[in-house]
Enzyme design. Structure first.
Site, PDB file in Angstrom:
ATOM      1  N   GLN A  57      -9.022  13.355  -0.205  1.00 27.69           N
ATOM      2  CA  GLN A  57      -8.200  14.226  -1.041  1.00 27.69           C
ATOM      3  C   GLN A  57      -8.602  15.682  -0.857  1.00 27.69           C
ATOM      4  OE1 GLN A  57      -7.284  13.028  -5.114  1.00 27.69           O
ATOM      5  NE2 GLN A  57      -8.567  11.221  -4.859  1.00 27.69           N
ATOM      6  N   HIS A  63      -8.429   7.253   3.437  1.00 29.25           N
ATOM      7  CA  HIS A  63      -7.857   8.536   3.018  1.00 29.25           C
ATOM      8  C   HIS A  63      -8.860   9.352   2.220  1.00 29.25           C
ATOM      9  CE1 HIS A  63      -7.557   6.470  -0.856  1.00 29.25           C
ATOM     10  NE2 HIS A  63      -7.243   7.623  -1.424  1.00 29.25           N
ATOM     11  N   CYS A  68       0.410   3.348   3.479  1.00 24.01           N
ATOM     12  CA  CYS A  68       0.799   2.867   4.808  1.00 24.01           C
ATOM     13  C   CYS A  68       2.097   3.538   5.254  1.00 24.01           C
ATOM     14  CB  CYS A  68       0.961   1.344   4.792  1.00 24.01           C
ATOM     15  SG  CYS A  68      -0.600   0.436   5.015  1.00 24.01           S
ATOM     16  N   SER A 124      -9.016   3.857  -5.594  1.00 21.65           N
ATOM     17  CA  SER A 124      -8.102   2.809  -6.042  1.00 21.65           C
ATOM     18  C   SER A 124      -7.293   2.221  -4.899  1.00 21.65           C
ATOM     19  CB  SER A 124      -7.194   3.352  -7.150  1.00 21.65           C
ATOM     20  OG  SER A 124      -6.584   4.542  -6.735  1.00 21.65           O
ATOM     21  N   CYS A 129       0.837  -1.212   0.000  1.00 22.18           N
ATOM     22  CA  CYS A 129       0.000   0.000   0.000  1.00 22.18           C
ATOM     23  C   CYS A 129       0.863   1.251   0.000  1.00 22.18           C
ATOM     24  CB  CYS A 129      -0.913  -0.010   1.225  1.00 22.18           C
ATOM     25  SG  CYS A 129      -1.700   1.585   1.526  1.00 22.18           S
ATOM     26  N   ASN A 161     -13.420   9.738  -1.656  1.00 22.02           N
ATOM     27  CA  ASN A 161     -14.076   8.687  -2.437  1.00 22.02           C
ATOM     28  C   ASN A 161     -13.897   7.400  -1.666  1.00 22.02           C
ATOM     29  OD1 ASN A 161     -14.666  10.423  -4.600  1.00 22.02           O
ATOM     30  ND2 ASN A 161     -12.645  10.091  -5.494  1.00 22.02           N
ATOM     31  N   LYS A 219     -27.833   2.639  -7.705  1.00 18.96           N
ATOM     32  CA  LYS A 219     -28.584   3.508  -8.596  1.00 18.96           C
ATOM     33  C   LYS A 219     -27.639   3.986  -9.697  1.00 18.96           C
ATOM     34  CE  LYS A 219     -31.189   6.810 -10.283  1.00 18.96           C
ATOM     35  NZ  LYS A 219     -32.306   6.477 -11.195  1.00 18.96           N
ATOM     36  N   HIS A 253      -4.287   0.494   8.066  1.00 21.13           N
ATOM     37  CA  HIS A 253      -4.803   0.178   6.728  1.00 21.13           C
ATOM     38  C   HIS A 253      -6.213  -0.429   6.753  1.00 21.13           C
ATOM     39  CE1 HIS A 253      -4.169  -0.763   2.431  1.00 21.13           C
ATOM     40  NE2 HIS A 253      -4.751  -1.922   2.662  1.00 21.13           N
ATOM     41  N   HIS A 267      -6.925   1.994   1.794  1.00 18.35           N
ATOM     42  CA  HIS A 267      -6.375   2.666   2.979  1.00 18.35           C
ATOM     43  C   HIS A 267      -7.225   3.916   3.259  1.00 18.35           C
ATOM     44  CE1 HIS A 267      -2.822   3.315   5.691  1.00 18.35           C
ATOM     45  NE2 HIS A 267      -3.492   4.450   5.828  1.00 18.35           N
TER      46      HIS A 267
HETATM   47  O1  LIG Z   1      -7.340  10.563  -7.579  1.00 16.47           O
HETATM   48  P1  LIG Z   1      -7.821   9.141  -7.631  1.00 16.47           P
HETATM   49  O2  LIG Z   1      -8.314   8.644  -6.305  1.00 16.47           O
HETATM   50  O3  LIG Z   1      -6.826   8.203  -8.237  1.00 16.47           O
HETATM   51  O4  LIG Z   1      -9.073   9.161  -8.624  1.00 16.47           O
HETATM   52  C1  LIG Z   1     -10.422   9.211  -8.252  1.00 16.47           C
HETATM   53  O5  LIG Z   1     -10.815  10.483  -7.754  1.00 16.47           O
HETATM   54  C2  LIG Z   1     -10.734  11.590  -8.669  1.00 16.47           C
HETATM   55  C3  LIG Z   1     -11.292  12.807  -7.992  1.00 16.47           C
HETATM   56  O6  LIG Z   1     -12.595  12.613  -7.513  1.00 16.47           O
HETATM   57  C4  LIG Z   1     -11.483  11.287  -9.974  1.00 16.47           C
HETATM   58  O7  LIG Z   1     -11.190  12.304 -10.906  1.00 16.47           O
HETATM   59  C5  LIG Z   1     -11.070   9.941 -10.557  1.00 16.47           C
HETATM   60  O8  LIG Z   1     -11.860   9.648 -11.688  1.00 16.47           O
HETATM   61  C6  LIG Z   1     -11.236   8.863  -9.488  1.00 16.47           C
HETATM   62  O9  LIG Z   1     -10.864   7.603  -9.991  1.00 16.47           O
HETATM   63  O1  LIG Z   2     -35.289   2.169 -17.007  1.00 22.83           O
HETATM   64  P1  LIG Z   2     -34.153   1.234 -16.786  1.00 22.83           P
HETATM   65  O2  LIG Z   2     -33.422   0.869 -18.048  1.00 22.83           O
HETATM   66  O3  LIG Z   2     -34.550   0.001 -16.009  1.00 22.83           O
HETATM   67  O4  LIG Z   2     -33.125   2.035 -15.845  1.00 22.83           O
HETATM   68  C1  LIG Z   2     -31.975   2.692 -16.274  1.00 22.83           C
HETATM   69  O5  LIG Z   2     -32.278   3.900 -16.960  1.00 22.83           O
HETATM   70  C2  LIG Z   2     -32.941   4.919 -16.211  1.00 22.83           C
HETATM   71  C3  LIG Z   2     -33.055   6.145 -17.082  1.00 22.83           C
HETATM   72  O6  LIG Z   2     -31.805   6.569 -17.587  1.00 22.83           O
HETATM   73  C4  LIG Z   2     -32.191   5.238 -14.904  1.00 22.83           C
HETATM   74  O7  LIG Z   2     -32.996   6.083 -14.117  1.00 22.83           O
HETATM   75  C5  LIG Z   2     -31.892   3.966 -14.112  1.00 22.83           C
HETATM   76  O8  LIG Z   2     -31.112   4.280 -12.986  1.00 22.83           O
HETATM   77  C6  LIG Z   2     -31.151   2.984 -15.037  1.00 22.83           C
HETATM   78  O9  LIG Z   2     -30.860   1.794 -14.343  1.00 22.83           O
END
Ligand SMILES: O=P(O)(O)O[C@H]1O[C@H](CO)[C@@H](O)[C@H](O)[C@H]1O
Ligand SMILES: O=P(O)(O)O[C@H]1O[C@H](CO)[C@@H](O)[C@H](O)[C@H]1O
Lengths: 346, 346
Positions: free
Chosen positions: B168, B166, B54, B161, B51, B153, B311, B113, B164
């Site tokens: 940002q 954390h 860590c 990814s 990691c 996130n 969702k 971790h 651990h």
């Molecule tokens: O910076 P990370 O953790 O590698 O990346 C993650 O967070 C970022 C900021 O929300 C996003 O832009 C990336 O798509 C997501 O994978």
């Molecule tokens: O209506 P569906 O195909 O079951 O559902 C999909 O499309 C909808 C409309 O973009 C979204 O609201 C749902 O979250 C998605 O799973």
């Protein structure tokens, strides 16, 4: 066009929504140790007895699909909008709600369970365009339908729960947020310049020829300068049309043809059935005139570097605004180079 | 409060952004045949030699982490923003871009971790709050940093990814879209009422007591009336503070305590380590006065009905606007009923 800015973090302005996107061109080298997706390559049969969209099968709502040959539309069995409902709005201090009504439909693109748009004949895609047009006109004509949103969620990664080739139409009383944003920007430009914002943009893009992916007599497929998703694209009619109801037979076919070309490039990019949400943005159907509107179809695909690594729109993107790693020009370059013959058909 | 409207499709107004959300309360019965996610229940060790977060381990950029005991922050090895860059903006017809600079940091919540916020002691979460405050002040004080976005996130489903614990911080020159929207609404309300929009909203919610999940002397956790994500929540300070820099030691601890309470409820809901993106929205740091701003922390979790069914914000949501199936009140009811003891610690 390759200014110094394009090699460094910068923001680009979306002329249609008035919002900015953060571009981080230097960041493509970031290693990925996070979640990967399944590369769903399984071959499907042309008919699946458990599919609720295949001809002749019964649906969740209890109905039976006709033995349709080309395209087929019906009302969604689990609609998020209903045609009838309470009509009074609600206000209590800072809580504010409005009633909403509408009609949700499902549009089957083909009776063949195994197909997707890039694998269909232009003639058959033309039938899809024809049905979109018919539905747009019929729904849009109704009293309480003031906007008609046509879209497709393709692939399990995009929340599509059935691989049978199909899209949806949600039509409703109120005009949705994204449409209002674009309406405002079309209108401001129209009033100032007496020309269509997208016509002028198209003219500029065709001259620069840096982000153009394909074109025919009536349509252009390109990566907009302000694209958010790694391989986001847009199909724009060369004529200044407000909605698909204005297309003639020849234009419908040209629309189908460019959809096929673009989606073949998508599939070829990572040799996978490329997931995306696509949607057509067009003028509201509330009976008012929208001379400023210029309809277009956008594709928002999540994949970033391979069939299994997608871009996550989370964290910063949710709280601040969209961010992308490869530039629109790099993405255009990657797509341009690809064959117009589908990798499964070579 | 349980008006007829709450049982039918309706739109709710977000007082902070001015945007609407479509609510479809009747739609919870929809069967789900689509994609399901992995329920990642694996127990992690307290230390992982591979990691890069860590203590004592080496990072992608080549540096070595100190043997930190509590919290630890450092500059992101793959930042999306860089402190230096070209300064001229770009305009060519309808193409418009601006240079952007900033500083991206990573904040380790704990040397352990295996932990997550709900499993940490209040005392240790207080250290996280303390570090957020310190970073906010230090970054915000810099000349070209006009907004500081703190976020987390959590979980592979949210593009994280590394498990651990954390978060940002991305801080930058320009003020991002979502902040501008909220600034405008705070300001309009402030000018009209000479009071904080969120103070007045909080007062109303506390009286109604329908969407309140937890509170202590200084903070309230609730589901906002206009929530978009199925279990979206918001933590709001009772005092009208513009940013976390204003918290005193007691308030920092109260903030930590309510974060723990809320995230325990989240984990208990589906007995899983609940994925989400969380973020703190607060006043810009451009040196201007923002008396109207009222800071708050929001949680946007994707899960809908179980640890494996989320969702999807796709199709309609991308092209028109957000839509949800369960109402904010139903979600609040589900969360309220849950124990404040973590399911792994019972
Ligand atoms: O910076 P990370 O953790 O590698 O990346 C993650 O967070 C970022 C900021 O929300 C996003 O832009 C990336 O798509 C997501 O994978
Ligand atoms: O209506 P569906 O195909 O079951 O559902 C999909 O499309 C909808 C409309 O973009 C979204 O609201 C749902 O979250 C998605 O799973």
């Amino acid at each position: 066009m390759n200014t110094e800015l394009n090699k460094h973090p910068h923001r680009r302005y979306n002329i249609l929504t008035g919002e900015w996107i953060l571009v981080s061109p230097h960041r493509t080298k970031r290693p990925w140790q996070g979640k990967t997706e399944k590369n769903n390559q399984e071959k499907r049969e042309s008919y699946d007895s458990s599919c609720y969209l295949c001809p002749g099968n019964s649906r969740a709502g209890g109905e039976t699909n006709p033995n349709y040959k080309g395209v087929h539309s019906f009302e969604n069995d689990f609609p998020s909008l209903l045609p009838e409902g309470p009509t009074d709005d609600f206000k209590n201090g800072l809580l504010k709600a409005e009633s909403e009504t509408g009609i949700c439909k499902v549009v089957c693109f083909s009776p063949d369970h195994s197909l997707t748009l890039p694998l269909m004949d232009v003639e058959d895609i033309t039938k899809v365009v024809g049905l979109w047009k018919k539905e747009f006109k019929e729904l849009g004509r109704k009293d309480n339908i003031n906007y008609v949103q046509i879209f497709e969620n393709k692939g399990a990664m995009m929340g599509c729960s059935n691989p049978h080739p199909h899209g949806q139409i949600w039509s409703q009383k109120s005009i949705p947020t994204e449409i209002l944003k674009k309406s405002n920007h079309f209108k401001d430009y129209w009033e100032e310049n007496k020309s269509s914002l997208l016509s002028d943009y198209l003219k500029q893009e065709l001259e620069l020829d840096e982000r153009i992916l394909a074109q025919n007599e009536h349509f252009v497929a390109l990566i907009p300068y302000w694209a958010v998703w790694p391989y986001e694209t847009m199909i724009v009619p060369k004529k200044h049309y407000q909605h698909i109801g204005q297309l003639n037979a020849e234009e419908e076919k040209a629309f189908a043809e460019i959809i096929k070309k673009l989606t073949i490039k998508y599939d070829n990019l990572f040799e996978t059935s490329f997931p995306y949400s696509s949607g057509i943005h067009q003028a509201p159907t509330d009976g008012k005139d929208y001379p400023e509107w210029h309809f277009h179809m956008s594709f928002y695909p999540p994949l970033l570097r391979s069939a299994t690594v997608k871009k996550f729109m989370v964290g910063y993107e949710m709280f601040a605004g969209p961010q992308r790693d490869i530039t629109a020009e790099q993405a255009a370059q990657n797509l341009k180079e690809l064959s117009e013959v589908h990798y499964l058909e070579r």
